[in-house]
Design a protein around this motif. Structure first.
Motif, short mmCIF file in Angstrom:
data_model
loop_
_atom_site.label_atom_id
_atom_site.label_comp_id
_atom_site.label_asym_id
_atom_site.label_seq_id
_atom_site.Cartn_x
_atom_site.Cartn_y
_atom_site.Cartn_z
N LYS A 136 -0.01 5.92 38.60
CA LYS A 136 -0.33 4.91 39.43
C LYS A 136 -0.92 3.51 38.70
O LYS A 136 -1.64 3.95 37.64
CB LYS A 136 -1.16 5.36 40.57
N PHE A 176 -3.47 3.93 47.98
CA PHE A 176 -2.65 4.87 48.59
C PHE A 176 -2.61 6.12 48.23
O PHE A 176 -1.88 7.06 48.87
CB PHE A 176 -1.10 4.00 48.33
N ASP A 177 -3.21 6.47 47.31
CA ASP A 177 -3.36 7.99 47.19
C ASP A 177 -4.41 8.60 48.11
O ASP A 177 -5.33 8.06 48.36
CB ASP A 177 -3.97 8.37 45.65
N ASP A 178 -4.08 9.82 48.65
CA ASP A 178 -4.72 10.35 49.63
C ASP A 178 -6.34 10.85 49.18
O ASP A 178 -7.24 10.65 50.04
CB ASP A 178 -3.97 11.80 50.15
N ALA A 179 -6.35 10.73 47.92
CA ALA A 179 -7.83 11.26 47.35
C ALA A 179 -8.62 10.11 47.10
O ALA A 179 -9.85 10.19 47.46
CB ALA A 179 -7.48 11.68 45.73
N ARG A 234 -12.32 11.08 46.07
CA ARG A 234 -11.99 12.02 44.99
C ARG A 234 -11.61 10.98 43.73
O ARG A 234 -11.10 10.23 43.94
CB ARG A 234 -11.22 13.10 45.31
N VAL A 274 -9.37 9.73 40.81
CA VAL A 274 -7.98 9.58 40.77
C VAL A 274 -7.45 8.92 39.35
O VAL A 274 -8.12 8.22 39.07
CB VAL A 274 -7.31 8.70 41.93
N LYS A 287 -3.63 -0.99 52.48
CA LYS A 287 -3.81 0.48 53.00
C LYS A 287 -4.43 0.58 54.24
O LYS A 287 -4.14 1.24 55.20
CB LYS A 287 -4.60 1.44 52.02
N GLN A 288 -5.65 -0.26 54.28
CA GLN A 288 -6.57 -0.23 55.75
C GLN A 288 -5.92 -1.13 56.64
O GLN A 288 -6.50 -0.96 57.60
CB GLN A 288 -7.93 -0.50 55.03
#
Length: 309
Positions: free
Chosen positions: A12, A19-22, A26, A28, A124-125
């Motif tokens: 990425k 857009f990563d779920d982490a 968390r 990345v 994303k938001q």
């Protein structure tokens, strides 16, 4: 007939990590192109270090234990930090250049990348998220140096050399709260006990890792000189949380046991307002006393600092 080999996942970019779920809770990994930027050669960074105010340069020995809980490294001790950087292979040192965004070239570099991240967060938001404050740092270190464990927010981007970034997690909420309290009491993010490792990132030129606020991490440099950039930023939500933490630290110094952020919106709002009134009062007292400087900020008052990744 042999089966098809699995294809390697495309890394990425900084604008894609929201857009990563982490993200943002968390770590990345991502990629960048700073290793092609002439503003980030070792010679250019040495010249930058000499232009910065002395207090904007942190320096320490390369041979560090992983745990240095007594606080951060010294600032402003080098008359000519650029000379140390130019001889970094023999210097047995690592240096952090603070607030390099005050340099126009570094500000452009920082904004180019954080604009991409901000756009990704907004997409994303589904709404416009404004970064309240942006900060950039440059780190250089001698071969085989070690950066002790800290818990600073970081977008750590490797420019030259290689290193391993280990990311941990707190063993319990009580341990996490203890270290957050120590941070706001002045520990500079240096924690007392090594926490379990949950991820490891091999950092080569063009590779990077996002590290959330309050996440334990530590660094082992490779056999060459390492140069990296860290970007960090604040939002309305993180500024609010930091102000509550700051006010709580003031209450603890008065032997009180305040409620941590997020437990009560009404209590948090009251603390933010009280901190604002306290700050105004301090400034008025300084002016009336004829002080030449503003009152010093509590550790991390504006947000998480980054001092040695």
């Amino acid at each position: 007939m042999m089966g098809a080999q699995p294809t390697e996942q495309v890394p990425k970019t900084i604008g894609q990590i929201p857009f990563d779920d982490a993200f943002p809770g968390r770590s990345v990994g991502f990629v960048h192109d700073l290793h092609h930027d002439d503003r980030l050669t070792l010679a250019a960074v040495a010249d930058l270090a000499d232009r910065l105010p002395r207090r904007s340069v942190i320096a320490d020995t390369a041979t560090q234990p992983l745990l240095v809980p007594q606080g951060g490294p010294p600032r402003g001790v080098l008359e000519r930090p650029g000379d140390v950087i130019r001889d970094l292979r023999n210097a047995n040192a690592w240096l952090t250049l603070l607030m390099v965004e005050e340099d126009p070239g570094m500000a452009d570099l920082m904004n180019t990348h954080l604009d991409q991240l901000e756009s990704g967060i907004s997409a994303k938001q589904g709404k416009r998220v404004k970064m309240r404050k942006r900060v950039a740092f440059v780190f250089v270190s001698s071969p085989n140096s070690v950066t002790p464990v800290d818990i600073e927010h970081s977008l750590l981007m490797q420019v030259s050399g290689c290193k391993t970034v280990s990311v941990g997690r707190f063993e319990s909420d009580a341990t996490r709260r203890h270290e957050f309290d120590r941070y706001w009491n002045g520990s500079h993010g240096r924690i007392e006990d090594l926490q379990p490792e949950v991820a490891s990132y091999t950092m080569t030129p063009g590779r990077a890792v996002y590290i959330p606020p309050g996440t334990p991490h530590w660094v082992h440099n490779g056999p060459d000189i390492s140069l990296s950039v860290t970007l960090t930023y604040f939002t309305a939500a993180t500024v609010r949380e930091n102000r509550v933490e700051n006010f709580n630290a003031k209450l603890r110094r008065r032997n009180l046991n305040p409620r941590e952020p997020g437990r009560s919106a009404a209590v948090d709002t009251a603390k933010v307002c009280a901190l604002g009134l306290w700050t105004i009062g301090q400034r008025l007292r300084s002016v009336s006393a004829g002080a030449k400087q503003q009152p010093s900020q509590a550790p991390g008052e504006g947000g998480y600092r980054v001092e040695g990744s």
